[in-house]
Design an enzyme around this catalytic site. Structure first.
Site, short mmCIF file in Angstrom:
data_model
loop_
_atom_site.label_atom_id
_atom_site.label_comp_id
_atom_site.label_asym_id
_atom_site.label_seq_id
_atom_site.Cartn_x
_atom_site.Cartn_y
_atom_site.Cartn_z
N ASN A 173 -46.36 -48.07 0.67
CA ASN A 173 -45.90 -47.60 -0.66
C ASN A 173 -46.29 -48.57 -1.64
O ASN A 173 -46.40 -48.29 -2.76
CB ASN A 173 -44.47 -47.05 -0.32
N GLU A 214 -36.98 -55.05 6.52
CA GLU A 214 -36.80 -54.37 5.24
C GLU A 214 -37.29 -52.89 5.72
O GLU A 214 -38.32 -52.66 5.80
CB GLU A 214 -37.52 -54.85 4.15
N CYS A 237 -38.32 -47.31 -0.97
CA CYS A 237 -37.05 -47.72 -0.29
C CYS A 237 -35.78 -47.88 -1.10
O CYS A 237 -34.97 -47.55 -0.30
CB CYS A 237 -37.35 -48.91 0.70
N GLU A 287 -35.34 -61.06 1.02
CA GLU A 287 -36.83 -61.56 0.59
C GLU A 287 -36.71 -61.82 -0.81
O GLU A 287 -35.57 -61.73 -1.39
CB GLU A 287 -37.71 -60.44 0.76
P1 NAI Z 1 -44.17 -47.39 10.08
O1 NAI Z 1 -42.94 -48.20 9.97
O2 NAI Z 1 -44.70 -46.73 11.06
O3 NAI Z 1 -45.32 -48.42 9.42
C1 NAI Z 1 -45.24 -49.60 8.69
C2 NAI Z 1 -46.05 -50.64 9.33
O4 NAI Z 1 -45.65 -50.84 10.74
C3 NAI Z 1 -47.51 -50.14 9.31
O5 NAI Z 1 -48.22 -51.26 8.89
C4 NAI Z 1 -47.77 -49.78 10.77
O6 NAI Z 1 -49.23 -49.61 11.23
C5 NAI Z 1 -47.00 -50.49 11.42
N1 NAI Z 1 -46.53 -50.38 12.92
C6 NAI Z 1 -46.30 -48.90 13.35
N2 NAI Z 1 -45.95 -49.04 14.69
C7 NAI Z 1 -46.08 -50.22 14.95
C8 NAI Z 1 -45.73 -51.19 16.37
N3 NAI Z 1 -45.41 -50.36 17.24
N4 NAI Z 1 -45.72 -52.30 16.31
C9 NAI Z 1 -46.29 -52.99 15.11
N5 NAI Z 1 -46.49 -52.58 13.88
C10 NAI Z 1 -46.40 -51.02 13.60
O7 NAI Z 1 -44.00 -46.37 8.72
P2 NAI Z 1 -44.78 -44.94 8.42
O8 NAI Z 1 -45.15 -44.45 9.57
O9 NAI Z 1 -45.91 -45.50 7.54
O10 NAI Z 1 -43.88 -44.18 7.48
C11 NAI Z 1 -42.80 -43.36 8.16
C12 NAI Z 1 -41.47 -43.22 7.33
O11 NAI Z 1 -41.14 -44.70 7.18
C13 NAI Z 1 -41.64 -43.16 5.83
O12 NAI Z 1 -41.60 -41.83 5.72
C14 NAI Z 1 -40.38 -43.51 5.22
O13 NAI Z 1 -39.29 -42.88 5.49
C15 NAI Z 1 -40.21 -45.04 6.20
N6 NAI Z 1 -40.87 -46.12 5.43
C16 NAI Z 1 -40.11 -47.05 4.70
C17 NAI Z 1 -40.66 -48.08 4.04
C18 NAI Z 1 -39.95 -49.03 3.21
O14 NAI Z 1 -40.35 -49.73 2.18
N7 NAI Z 1 -38.68 -49.58 3.70
C19 NAI Z 1 -42.21 -48.34 3.94
C20 NAI Z 1 -43.05 -47.26 4.35
C21 NAI Z 1 -42.38 -46.28 5.04
#
Ligand code: NAI
Ligand code: MG
Length: 503
Positions: free
Chosen positions: A171, A268, A303, A482
């Site tokens: 994001n 985070e 977020c 952070e």
């Molecule tokens: P995600 O948490 O799955 O992905 C974030 C990062 O983690 C990516 O680089 C991904 O490749 C990595 N990742 C995924 N599985 C992993 C594993 N088993 N081990 C290590 N790294 C891993 O988030 P995603 O699928 O992009 O989005 C899903 C939901 O998460 C969104 O709809 C939103 O609600 C939330 N989100 C929250 C964010 C925030 O800023 N706190 C940012 C992005 C998503």
């Protein structure tokens, strides 16, 4: 290593399509571009048109191992560089990133669909600011002397942790990466970043730019999927710290893996941030504050988005209608077009998720979906992942739309009559990242600010994360802070005690 030090047509490269192509198929390891070892790649798509603009290397455990070994070797020498000098180098990186601000802004707009004028340029500017801020903190990596006994000199020193594994989302990938990489490097660690599969390009370019200044191996970048590339990074024995931003679900997986190795982890994990508006607020300022708070220009993919807006009953109807009018005036369109306020959702998967929430809300008895703005009409954007912002009223407190993070341009609004009741409602959430209060009665505002369960509470504003201000949530929103000096000291160093008995 590839013989491709700078992927130019021109440098800085203001043609994001050409730059995206030039960045295809590679990781950045040990000071140079390196093709993925398995030769596999995945598509990077412009979400405004659905057209592939690049291929990203599909990293796996073998790439992770190479990057971590390189980072581990580099760390020994990097830690010996005096802290202020490390800071000076990071500061110089900030200056270089400023020169490339427009290039980075266009590239991030292309790969994420975030509008250039309202979002992407802003992010690129803040990224440089974060590196500049941490670059100035080298001299703060100091210890204490401890009065232990007259003949014993007892001091503490701050030491780096080693190789840091950083996993980032899509994001605000450049900024969220900077919040991890800048303090880690200044504190004497080296870093391996795993970029988000939806947005691997701009962060790769930043890594290359910074490697023009940093010694090789200090800052490395891998692209790939979570389980195949992120998980082995967390598991690698030489990774001594993991810092992660993303979903709660993945955050828990990362924390469990880190626990198996007994290494520290910073998380985070998003939020469901309440915005509480009192009738005595400055009305116009608060309406425009609600638009920024909800991050409509980022399609709500934030977020800290104010995705629950509680408005004191006497002004509720007027506030909803003023917000609708204001969002209606926002222009949806090509992210690279200067006229555009609102771009696209990042991926089809996210679009489906957001649509699911909207359909559920629309079907809910008693709820009204106020659909705002207008879909773009340009035929070139026919396949774009656009979605009209929706303001929901009439949903109950137990609705999934009120409880879960939607991460799209969808906010729910509800009236309130009593500060204690709205406080209880605001705190009745799994999350606790951010909150905002809008009132001219600072006595009430400060009282509620102290009692809101959130890492960041703002009164009469709702800014995004800022360098120098501690940032991070409570409850399921995460662990650790952070963006601040304490974040660097607490999360990227350990304190060693040294005692000398002088007899
Ligand atoms: P995600 O948490 O799955 O992905 C974030 C990062 O983690 C990516 O680089 C991904 O490749 C990595 N990742 C995924 N599985 C992993 C594993 N088993 N081990 C290590 N790294 C891993 O988030 P995603 O699928 O992009 O989005 C899903 C939901 O998460 C969104 O709809 C939103 O609600 C939330 N989100 C929250 C964010 C925030 O800023 N706190 C940012 C992005 C998503
Ligand atoms: Mg995921």
């Amino acid at each position: 290593m590839l013989d491709r030090p700078h992927p130019t047509p021109a440098d800085p490269c203001l043609d994001p399509f050409a730059l995206a192509k030039a960045l295809s198929g590679v990781h950045f390891i040990g000071g140079g571009y390196v093709p993925g070892r398995n030769g596999q790649s995945f598509a990077v798509v412009n979400p405004a048109t659905g057209i592939e603009v690049a291929r990203a290397a599909e990293g796996d455990a073998a790439d992770v191992d190479v990057a971590v070994q390189v980072a581990s070797r580099a760390q020994k020498d990097w830690a010996k560089v005096p802290a202020r000098k490390r800071g000076a180098m990071v500061h110089a990186c900030a200056a270089l990133l400023k020169e490339h601000q427009e290039e980075l802004a266009r590239l991030i707009a292309l790969e994420t669909g975030k509008a250039l004028r309202t979002e992407s340029r802003v992010e690129a500017g803040v990224v440089a600011d974060v590196f500049e801020f941490f670059g100035g903190l080298g001299s703060e990596l100091k210890g204490e002397s401890v009065p232990f006994a007259p003949n014993v000199l007892s001091v503490t020193v701050r030491e780096p942790l080693g190789v840091v594994g950083a996993i980032i989302p899509w994001n605000v990938p450049m900024l969220l990466m900077a919040l991890k990489v800048a303090p880690a490097l200044v504190a004497g660690n080296t870093v391996v970043v795993k970029s988000a599969e939806e947005a691997p390009l701009a962060v790769l370019r930043i890594c290359e730019l910074m490697n023009r200044i940093l010694p090789p191996g200090c800052f490395n970048m891998l692209s790939g999927f979570g389980p195949e590339c992120g998980a082995p990074l967390v598991d690698h024995p030489k990774v001594r710290k993991v810092t992660f931003t993303g979903s709660v679900e993945t955050g828990k997986i990362v924390a469990r893996a880190a626990a198996n190795k007994l290494i520290p982890v910073t998380l985070e994990l998003g939020g469901k941030s309440p915005m509480i508006v009192f009738a005595d607020c400055d009305f116009d300022k608060t309406v425009s504050g609600a638009l920024t708070s909800m991050r409509f220009t980022r399609q709500g993919q934030s977020c800290t988005a104010a995705s629950r807006i509680y408005v004191e009953r006497p002004i509720f109807d007027r506030f909803v209608s003023a917000m609708k009018d204001a969002v209606n005036r926002m222009v949806m369109g090509d992210p690279l077009d200067e006229k555009t306020d609102i771009g696209t959702i990042v991926s089809e998967g996210q679009l489906e998720k957001v649509r699911g929430f909207i359909e559920e809300g629309t079907r809910t008895a008693g709820a009204t979906a106020h659909v705002c703005s207008a879909m773009p009409t340009d035929p070139a954007l026919r396949k774009g992942l656009f979605i009209q912002p929706v303001i929901f009223t009439g949903l109950g407190a137990d609705s999934r739309l009120v409880r879960e993070e939607i991460f799209g341009p969808v906010t729910v609004m509800a009236p309130f009559d009593d500060p204690e009741a709205v406080l209880a409602e605001a705190n009745d959430s799994e999350y606790g990242l951010a909150a905002s209060l809008w009132t001219n009665n600072l006595k009430v505002g400060l009282d509620l600010a102290h009692r809101l369960e959130a890492g960041l509470v703002q009164i009469n504003q709702n800014l995004v994360v800022q360098a120098n201000l501690s940032y991070g949530g409570v409850k399921s929103s995460g662990l650790g802070k952070e963006a601040s000096l304490e974040a660097m000291l607490e999360h990227f160093t350990h304190k060693k005690t040294i005692m000398v008995n002088m007899g």
